[in-house]
Design a protein around this motif. Structure first.
Motif, PDB file in Angstrom:
ATOM      1  N   ARG A 167       0.792  -1.231   0.000  1.00 35.65           N
ATOM      2  CA  ARG A 167       0.000   0.000   0.000  1.00 35.65           C
ATOM      3  C   ARG A 167       0.823   1.279   0.000  1.00 35.65           C
ATOM      4  N   ARG A 204      -7.146   1.803   2.752  1.00 37.17           N
ATOM      5  CA  ARG A 204      -8.163   0.984   2.069  1.00 37.17           C
ATOM      6  C   ARG A 204      -9.225   1.875   1.417  1.00 37.17           C
ATOM      7  N   SER A 252      -7.685   3.417  -1.654  1.00 39.99           N
ATOM      8  CA  SER A 252      -7.594   2.426  -2.737  1.00 39.99           C
ATOM      9  C   SER A 252      -8.945   2.236  -3.410  1.00 39.99           C
TER      10      SER A 252
END
Length: 142
Positions: A85, A134, A137
């Motif tokens: 990430r 998250r 993303s």
């Protein structure tokens, strides 16, 4: 002069304005690039990745711009996947810039970019990497 669009009410006004605009660089001793710019008045024109249609009163995202955004999103997500990430801040900022370029057409764009800007706010420098959350993303996937 770069990246501007001039609007007038008639074809006659457009040609008059064109003549005035063309005189400015000449007076400054500059020469314009003959291959660049749309110097013939039109009602539909591509400008900065958008199609501007004055007849219908709408903006549309060009296919080329959509493909570029999709490609950059895919690259960003692939790198995030490989690097747990972490992505370069510059790469994320470039993606955000592309997203901003279509907000006149896709109003929700700003909502999806909001989390990405929050991620960028955590950068130590433009050369550093940032952690793509998250939520961020998911917003890139959108």
């Amino acid at each position: 002069m770069d990246d501007f669009l001039l609007l007038v009410g008639s074809e006659e006004e457009a040609y008059e304005l064109r003549q005035r605009v063309e005189r400015v660089p000449n007076r400054l001793g500059l020469k314009r690039n003959e291959k660049k710019g749309q110097w013939v008045p039109v009602q539909v024109v591509e400008h900065l990745g958008l199609e501007v249609d004055f007849k219908e009163g709408v903006f549309r995202v060009t296919q080329a711009r959509l493909e570029k955004i999709t490609s950059k999103a895919t690259d960003l997500l692939c790198e995030a996947s490989r690097e747990r990430r972490w992505v370069p801040a510059r790469k994320l900022a470039a993606f955000n810039g592309l997203g901003q370029s279509v907000y006149l057409v896709v109003l929700a764009t700003r909502l999806y970019l909001r989390e990405l800007y929050l991620v960028l706010a955590e950068k130590r420098s433009w050369g550093a990497k940032v952690n793509l959350t998250r939520q961020a993303s998911g917003n890139v996937e959108w």
